[in-house]
Design a protein around this motif. Structure first.
Motif, PDB file in Angstrom:
ATOM      1  N   GLY A 582       0.820  -1.205   0.000  1.00 52.79           N
ATOM      2  CA  GLY A 582       0.000   0.000   0.000  1.00 52.79           C
ATOM      3  C   GLY A 582       0.849   1.247   0.000  1.00 52.79           C
ATOM      4  N   SER A 610      -6.734  -2.261  12.414  1.00 50.14           N
ATOM      5  CA  SER A 610      -6.835  -1.296  11.319  1.00 50.14           C
ATOM      6  C   SER A 610      -7.301   0.053  11.842  1.00 50.14           C
ATOM      7  N   ASP A 618      -2.311   4.080   3.402  1.00 47.05           N
ATOM      8  CA  ASP A 618      -3.332   3.029   3.261  1.00 47.05           C
ATOM      9  C   ASP A 618      -2.713   1.634   3.254  1.00 47.05           C
ATOM     10  N   CYS A 638      -2.870  -2.182   9.799  1.00 40.59           N
ATOM     11  CA  CYS A 638      -3.376  -1.624   8.542  1.00 40.59           C
ATOM     12  C   CYS A 638      -3.921  -0.209   8.718  1.00 40.59           C
ATOM     13  N   TYR A 639      -4.000   0.493   7.599  1.00 42.53           N
ATOM     14  CA  TYR A 639      -4.694   1.771   7.480  1.00 42.53           C
ATOM     15  C   TYR A 639      -5.876   1.595   6.527  1.00 42.53           C
ATOM     16  N   GLY A 641      -7.103   4.280   4.864  1.00 42.37           N
ATOM     17  CA  GLY A 641      -6.957   5.273   3.807  1.00 42.37           C
ATOM     18  C   GLY A 641      -8.030   6.330   3.919  1.00 42.37           C
ATOM     19  N   SER A 643     -10.936   8.846   3.123  1.00 41.23           N
ATOM     20  CA  SER A 643     -12.005   8.757   2.119  1.00 41.23           C
ATOM     21  C   SER A 643     -12.715  10.079   1.871  1.00 41.23           C
ATOM     22  N   ARG A 657      -9.750   6.809  -0.918  1.00 34.03           N
ATOM     23  CA  ARG A 657      -9.989   5.374  -1.088  1.00 34.03           C
ATOM     24  C   ARG A 657     -10.687   4.760   0.116  1.00 34.03           C
ATOM     25  N   ARG A 659     -11.197   0.747   2.189  1.00 30.57           N
ATOM     26  CA  ARG A 659     -10.650  -0.610   2.335  1.00 30.57           C
ATOM     27  C   ARG A 659     -11.753  -1.600   2.717  1.00 30.57           C
ATOM     28  N   LYS A 674      -8.680  -2.647  -1.781  1.00 38.00           N
ATOM     29  CA  LYS A 674      -9.126  -1.250  -1.711  1.00 38.00           C
ATOM     30  C   LYS A 674      -9.759  -0.833  -3.036  1.00 38.00           C
ATOM     31  N   ARG A 676     -10.441   3.004  -5.271  1.00 37.71           N
ATOM     32  CA  ARG A 676     -10.131   4.430  -5.355  1.00 37.71           C
ATOM     33  C   ARG A 676     -11.309   5.222  -5.899  1.00 37.71           C
TER      34      ARG A 676
END
Length: 698
Positions: A582, A610, A618, A638-639, A641, A643, A657, A659, A674, A676
């Protein structure tokens, strides 16, 4: 055993049926307030369905202002009129959202209980029955808001500016029978005969029009032939009226004019503007600032029992028995164009949405379960300002919240998740002077689709008009919400656990832990930056996990655990020498102080943690502790990301993005990918992070 005579059995059966019927009638009478069972029996005795629509009602509304320095006074914005039943209560929302330097405006209302209504009517109407007395007391059963841009365009309404909703209400409520039909036709015929019909109902038949014109000219020019001209005109009128009747058979008698053409679909309607007497008869009364209310009996099922104010043309009210009146906004208070104040009303009793609209958490029959993580929406009051939209060419005219919603709703419809997890900063406090409006926008897509959702809080969620507890309480109270405020003796708001049952059992197949990572460091001189998970949280987490060991072990397949929160752990920074998939666009802003949360999470069997917070990161990082020793352990960090277009972004061309995690309890597998904003139909960075119940390498 001696059997009972048939006659006794038959009479007993009749008595039993009569008892059921009588009970139903009594309960129904209670619902309609013909009788009040609560005066004689405990409230819990009567089933909720047969309870009256409400126990309190609104009887007046008003919008008033006061000098801003005096806004904390209980009399600020409240009418001075204290006469009559009830007292004025102020809705604690500045309708200007703080825009004015000098004044604030508030919506105030009078609300009275059903008991007070009955006492008042019994005292004033001692000669009437209780039923009639209650019906003689009027309460607000509807609200309309004027919209000058629309209302003044209705012919004849330029000065009155009566809301179109009221004009339409009077039209649709008026009964059009044969008598009214005949009177309408007669009026039109007489108007045509006298040359006073302003909007003639004629078709495209040019021959008929010419004949009428010729007859009218003949009447004025040849006085000696007046009788003959009248006869010819009458014949033509009858022809037109005959055509008018064919159309008027299917419309109500409130039309002022109707253009009759060959196709009924081409007809245009012009509404008759009601006079004061008609408005009064229907119960409509003008208040101030464009607000109109309609009064009716407290027994009316449409009686209003709740009033709220939301802001912005893009505002929504996701509560099932609430109606947001979008036909017009409260006028004359000087709000920004995109933050105008709209009234929302509730009819009927207040509902417990968590009971009536519960979220179902259960692994699908195929053994799979899909979770969509939504991080950092950063919604505002109003449409919001786009920050760093990508590509940069889309910046002009960009509205943050509507754009974010389009992306989110597209992904929801593509993924069809079983659960949505929001990992903080649903709203951007500084841009959300009315937090309720922003929260409703953020959660509406899931409620609308009946998708269960869980909520954690970020560092910006409580920087608007609501406290941290209020934000979580509101989020937790809505339909399909799985969120909870959590135990009071544990630090933070929103520490809770959710379990997802197996497809064919009530044993947990998946356990999800949610934690509050608070806001900013309580000791910035020693540990600058952000706050950390507290000892009471870690102790609570360990106790919760240990208490669930037995039920988790009873699941016949592989049990899995995950956790979600907002601010990353210090170990999210361990990207040097460790594999991750990522984007790493910005330095992780984890707390400086480490309480050992990562070690505890792994020890409790949690495979994935996460987070959100860092909008341009992300990645999923495989963090390995005590590598190459007997104590080696692994966990995925985790991330989600970022949005939301309302939050910062754009680092290195970073596009917003979302997830997705998919859990397969048959194989003990967790996979993730993910989507986008610029290519929502495509998935990317798809990877398996857990297999056979164990964290896996690449």
């Amino acid at each position: 055993m001696i059997g009972l005579p048939r006659k006794v059995i038959r009479q007993g059966g009749f008595f039993f049926l009569f008892l059921i019927f009588a009970t139903f009638l009594v309960l129904f009478a209670n619902k309609q307030k013909v009788i009040i069972l609560n005066d004689y029996l405990p409230v819990s005795f009567t089933p909720s369905f047969f309870q009256p629509a409400a126990d309190s009602y609104f009887i007046d509304l008003s919008v008033n202002g006061c000098l801003k320095f005096n806004r904390n006074s209980p009399t600020c914005g409240v009418p001075r009129d204290g006469n009559g039943m009830g007292s004025w209560i102020r809705l604690e929302k500045d309708l200007t959202l703080g825009k004015s330097w000098t004044n604030t405006y508030y919506l105030s209302f009078k609300k009275v209980s059903e008991e007070l209504l009955r006492e008042d009517t019994n005292g004033e109407n001692s000669g009437k029955s209780k039923r009639n007395a209650r019906e003689s007391t009027f309460v607000i059963i509807d609200i309309a808001i004027s919209n000058p841009e629309v209302d003044v365009k209705i012919k004849g309404n330029e000065k009155s500016k009566i809301p179109f909703a009221i004009i339409k209400d009077l039209h649709t409520s008026k009964v059009f029978d044969d008598v009214a039909h005949e009177l309408l036709v007669k009026e039109k015929a007489e108007a045509m005969k006298g040359g006073k019909l302003q909007a003639a109902t004629v078709d495209k038949d040019k021959t008929a029009s010419k004949k009428i014109e010729k007859v009218m000219q003949s009447e004025s020019q040849k006085a000696e032939d007046k009788a003959k001209a009248d006869a010819q005109a009458e014949a033509e009128i009858n022809n037109v009226v005959e055509k008018a009747e064919k159309v008027l058979d299917n419309v109500d008698g409130t039309l002022q004019k109707r253009t009759i053409e060959k196709s009924r679909h081409d007809l245009e309607v012009e509404y008759k503007i009601p006079n004061k007497a008609q408005l009064k008869e229907r119960g409509w009364t003008a208040k101030d600032h464009g607000i109109w209310v309609r009064y009716g009996a407290s027994t009316d099922i449409n009686a209003i029992t709740g009033i709220d104010v939301l802001f912005g043309e893009d505002s929504v009210d996701p509560r099932p028995n609430w109606e947001l009146i979008k036909s017009g906004s409260i006028s004359g208070i000087g709000t920004d164009k995109d933050k105008e104040a709209y009234i929302s009303i509730r009819r009927g009793p207040k509902k417990d949405y968590k009971k009536e609209y519960p979220g179902k958490l259960k692994i699908n029959k195929n053994g799979k379960y899909k979770i969509l993580q939504v991080a950092d929406l950063h919604f505002s009051t109003g449409v919001g300002e786009c920050r760093d939209p990508m590509p940069e060419s889309t910046k002009k005219g960009c509205q943050a919240d509507p754009r974010t919603l389009r992306f989110l709703e597209k992904v929801l419809d593509l993924e069809k998740p079983d659960l949505v997890v929001l990992t903080g900063d649903q709203i951007f406090g500084d841009a959300a002077p009315d937090s309720e409006t922003a929260i409703f926008k953020a959660l509406h897509p899931f409620i609308q689709r009946k998708i269960p959702f869980a909520v954690t809080l970020g560092n910006h969620d409580d920087e608007g008009s609501l406290t941290r507890e209020e934000v979580m309480a509101l989020s937790a109270s809505l339909p399909y919400s799985m969120a909870s405020l959590g135990p009071q003796d544990v630090a933070g708001v929103g520490n809770y656990v959710l379990t997802v049952d197996g497809p064919a059992s009530t044993n947990p197949a998946l356990t999800l832990y949610f934690l509050d990572t608070h806001k900013y460091s309580p000791n910035p001189k020693v540990n600058p930056g952000y706050d950390w998970l507290k000892e009471s949280q870690l102790k609570w987490l360990e106790e919760e996990a240990l208490s669930r060991k037995k039920s988790q072990a009873a699941y016949t397949h592989i049990h899995l655990s995950m956790t979600f929160f907002h601010i990353p752990l210090p170990e999210h920074k361990n990207t040097h020498g460790q594999p991750f998939i990522g984007e790493l666009k910005e330095p992780p802003t984890a707390p400086k102080y480490n309480t050992g949360a990562r070690t505890l999470l792994q020890r409790l069997g949690i495979k994935v943690a996460s987070v959100g917070h860092d909008h341009a990161n992300d990645y999923c990082l495989l963090d390995v502790s005590q590598k190459d020793t007997n104590l080696e352990n692994k966990i995925w960090l985790c991330y989600g990301g970022g949005s939301g277009e309302g939050g910062y972004g754009g680092w290195g061309g970073y596009v917003r993005r979302l997830r997705t995690f998919e859990v397969d309890t048959n194989t003990g597998e967790i996979s993730t990918w993910k989507r986008r904003e610029d290519k929502p139909d495509e998935v990317f960075d798809q990877q398996i992070i857990v297999s056979g119940g164990e964290v896996v390498n690449f």
